[in-house]
Every structure is written in structure tokens, then in C-alpha cells.
Design a protein around this motif. Structure first.
Motif, mmCIF file in Angstrom:
data_model
loop_
_atom_site.group_PDB
_atom_site.id
_atom_site.type_symbol
_atom_site.label_atom_id
_atom_site.label_comp_id
_atom_site.label_asym_id
_atom_site.label_seq_id
_atom_site.Cartn_x
_atom_site.Cartn_y
_atom_site.Cartn_z
ATOM 1 N N ILE A 46 0.859 -1.186 0.000
ATOM 2 C CA ILE A 46 0.000 0.000 0.000
ATOM 3 C C ILE A 46 0.892 1.232 0.000
ATOM 4 N N MET A 47 0.610 2.162 -0.903
ATOM 5 C CA MET A 47 1.338 3.425 -0.914
ATOM 6 C C MET A 47 0.382 4.551 -0.547
ATOM 7 N N LEU A 48 0.747 5.294 0.498
ATOM 8 C CA LEU A 48 0.002 6.484 0.890
ATOM 9 C C LEU A 48 0.721 7.690 0.327
ATOM 10 N N CYS A 49 -0.024 8.563 -0.318
ATOM 11 C CA CYS A 49 0.563 9.760 -0.907
ATOM 12 C C CYS A 49 -0.053 10.990 -0.267
ATOM 13 N N CYS A 50 0.804 11.975 -0.027
ATOM 14 C CA CYS A 50 0.306 13.244 0.511
ATOM 15 C C CYS A 50 1.207 14.360 0.003
ATOM 16 N N ASN A 51 1.038 15.535 0.556
ATOM 17 C CA ASN A 51 1.858 16.664 0.114
ATOM 18 C C ASN A 51 3.313 16.495 0.516
ATOM 19 N N ALA A 52 3.574 16.361 1.812
ATOM 20 C CA ALA A 52 4.955 16.323 2.284
ATOM 21 C C ALA A 52 5.326 15.023 2.975
ATOM 22 N N GLY A 53 4.357 14.337 3.559
ATOM 23 C CA GLY A 53 4.642 13.052 4.176
ATOM 24 C C GLY A 53 4.708 13.053 5.688
ATOM 25 N N MET A 54 4.482 14.175 6.333
ATOM 26 C CA MET A 54 4.634 14.236 7.789
ATOM 27 C C MET A 54 3.496 13.508 8.510
ATOM 28 N N SER A 55 2.276 13.967 8.356
ATOM 29 C CA SER A 55 1.157 13.323 9.050
ATOM 30 C C SER A 55 0.908 11.927 8.500
ATOM 31 N N ASN A 101 5.101 14.287 -5.210
ATOM 32 C CA ASN A 101 6.065 14.504 -6.292
ATOM 33 C C ASN A 101 6.995 13.308 -6.492
ATOM 34 N N GLU A 102 7.073 12.410 -5.515
ATOM 35 C CA GLU A 102 7.914 11.222 -5.606
ATOM 36 C C GLU A 102 7.079 9.977 -5.945
ATOM 37 N N ALA A 103 5.804 10.026 -5.621
ATOM 38 C CA ALA A 103 4.937 8.845 -5.736
ATOM 39 C C ALA A 103 4.834 8.314 -7.159
ATOM 40 N N MET A 104 4.754 9.197 -8.131
ATOM 41 C CA MET A 104 4.589 8.755 -9.519
ATOM 42 C C MET A 104 5.767 7.905 -9.991
ATOM 43 N N ASP A 105 6.949 8.135 -9.414
ATOM 44 C CA ASP A 105 8.126 7.345 -9.791
ATOM 45 C C ASP A 105 8.062 5.920 -9.250
ATOM 46 N N HIS A 106 7.180 5.681 -8.277
ATOM 47 C CA HIS A 106 7.087 4.373 -7.626
ATOM 48 C C HIS A 106 5.702 3.746 -7.786
ATOM 49 N N ILE A 161 -3.224 2.362 -3.947
ATOM 50 C CA ILE A 161 -2.728 3.718 -3.725
ATOM 51 C C ILE A 161 -3.785 4.498 -2.965
ATOM 52 N N LEU A 162 -3.379 5.021 -1.814
ATOM 53 C CA LEU A 162 -4.254 5.848 -0.992
ATOM 54 C C LEU A 162 -3.752 7.283 -1.054
ATOM 55 N N LEU A 163 -4.657 8.190 -1.304
ATOM 56 C CA LEU A 163 -4.306 9.603 -1.339
ATOM 57 C C LEU A 163 -4.832 10.296 -0.097
ATOM 58 N N TYR A 167 -7.618 15.954 -5.167
ATOM 59 C CA TYR A 167 -7.788 16.515 -6.512
ATOM 60 C C TYR A 167 -6.935 15.782 -7.551
ATOM 61 N N ALA A 168 -5.890 15.052 -7.116
ATOM 62 C CA ALA A 168 -4.973 14.384 -8.049
ATOM 63 C C ALA A 168 -5.395 12.952 -8.359
ATOM 64 N N LYS A 169 -6.554 12.525 -7.849
ATOM 65 C CA LYS A 169 -6.984 11.131 -8.037
ATOM 66 C C LYS A 169 -7.014 10.744 -9.519
ATOM 67 N N GLY A 170 -7.542 11.604 -10.352
ATOM 68 C CA GLY A 170 -7.623 11.309 -11.787
ATOM 69 C C GLY A 170 -6.250 11.093 -12.407
ATOM 70 N N ASP A 171 -5.265 11.886 -11.991
ATOM 71 C CA ASP A 171 -3.903 11.743 -12.515
ATOM 72 C C ASP A 171 -3.324 10.383 -12.123
ATOM 73 N N PHE A 172 -3.560 9.977 -10.873
ATOM 74 C CA PHE A 172 -3.061 8.685 -10.407
ATOM 75 C C PHE A 172 -3.775 7.544 -11.124
ATOM 76 N N GLU A 173 -5.094 7.675 -11.289
ATOM 77 C CA GLU A 173 -5.843 6.629 -11.990
ATOM 78 C C GLU A 173 -5.345 6.477 -13.426
ATOM 79 N N LYS A 174 -5.051 7.591 -14.073
ATOM 80 C CA LYS A 174 -4.535 7.545 -15.434
ATOM 81 C C LYS A 174 -3.159 6.866 -15.450
ATOM 82 N N ALA A 175 -2.342 7.160 -14.451
ATOM 83 C CA ALA A 175 -0.985 6.604 -14.386
ATOM 84 C C ALA A 175 -0.998 5.086 -14.143
ATOM 85 N N VAL A 176 -1.932 4.600 -13.312
ATOM 86 C CA VAL A 176 -1.964 3.150 -13.038
ATOM 87 C C VAL A 176 -2.722 2.396 -14.131
#
Length: 99
Positions: free
Chosen positions: A3-12, A39-44, A51-53, A59-68
Motif C-alpha cells: 500500500i502506498m500512501l501519498c500526501c503533500n509532504a509526508g509528515m502526518s 512529487n515522488e509517488a509517480m516514480d514508484h 494507492i491511498l491519497l 484533486y490528483a486522483k484522476g492523474d493517479f488513476e490515469k498513471a496506473v
């Protein structure tokens, strides 16, 4: 399962990952969970089974869906579950998503 969690910076999100790992272990689930900034998630993206956002980048869900391209599910963590760091509910949602 990975499972990959994606966020802005990764802190919380890194705190949420710890809670999810602990919950998955208590359930006896063989799960790898990692947090990555968007910004790093797309490389992995090809490494993940789910993938959990974070809600802040929903707002980036569509971009991730297109990428997978249908290879794995992409979903946004509900704001209330993210805010409460509700690891059991998030893992339940993943199980339901995977059917």
C-alpha cells in the motif's frame, strides 16, 4: 500486498503509516505500507497494489488513476478517517475496495 500512501509532504501520513502497520500486524495481515510525497509517488507507482491519497491531494486522483491505467485501485482517504488516524477503518476500506 503493498500500500502506498501519498500526501503533500509526508509528515502526518508517516504517523498514519505507523498506525496502519501496527493494526495490520495485529490482524495478521502481510502488508507493506509506505508513505511518499506526491512529487515522488509517480516514480514508484508500479510498486503499489493499492494507492491511498491523503484528502489534501484528493484533486490528483484522476492523474493517479490515469498513471496506473486500471492496474490497481486508487482511492482518497476520507477526511474524518485521516484526521482521526483511524487505521482500522482505513484497512477495512481497503479490504472492501479489493473485494
Amino acid at each position: 500486498m503493498k500500500i502506498m500512501l501519498c500526501c503533500n509532504a509526508g509528515m502526518s501520513t508517516s504517523l498514519l503509516v505507523q498506525k496502519m502497520q501496527k493494526e495490520a500486524a495485529s490482524r495478521g495481515q502481510d502488508v507493506t505500507i509506505e508513505a511518499r510525497p506526491m512529487n515522488e509517488a509517480m516514480d514508484h507507482i508500479d510498486e503499489a497494489d493499492v494507492i491511498l491519497l491523503g484528502p489534501q491531494i484528493g484533486y490528483a486522483k484522476g492523474d493517479f488513476e490515469k498513471a496506473v491505467n486500471g492496474r490497481c485501485p486508487v482511492t482518497v482517504i476520507p477526511m474524518v478517517d485521516y484526521g482521526r488516524m483511524n487505521a482500522p477503518k482505513i484497512l477495512d476500506d481497503i479490504a472492501a475496495l479489493l473485494g
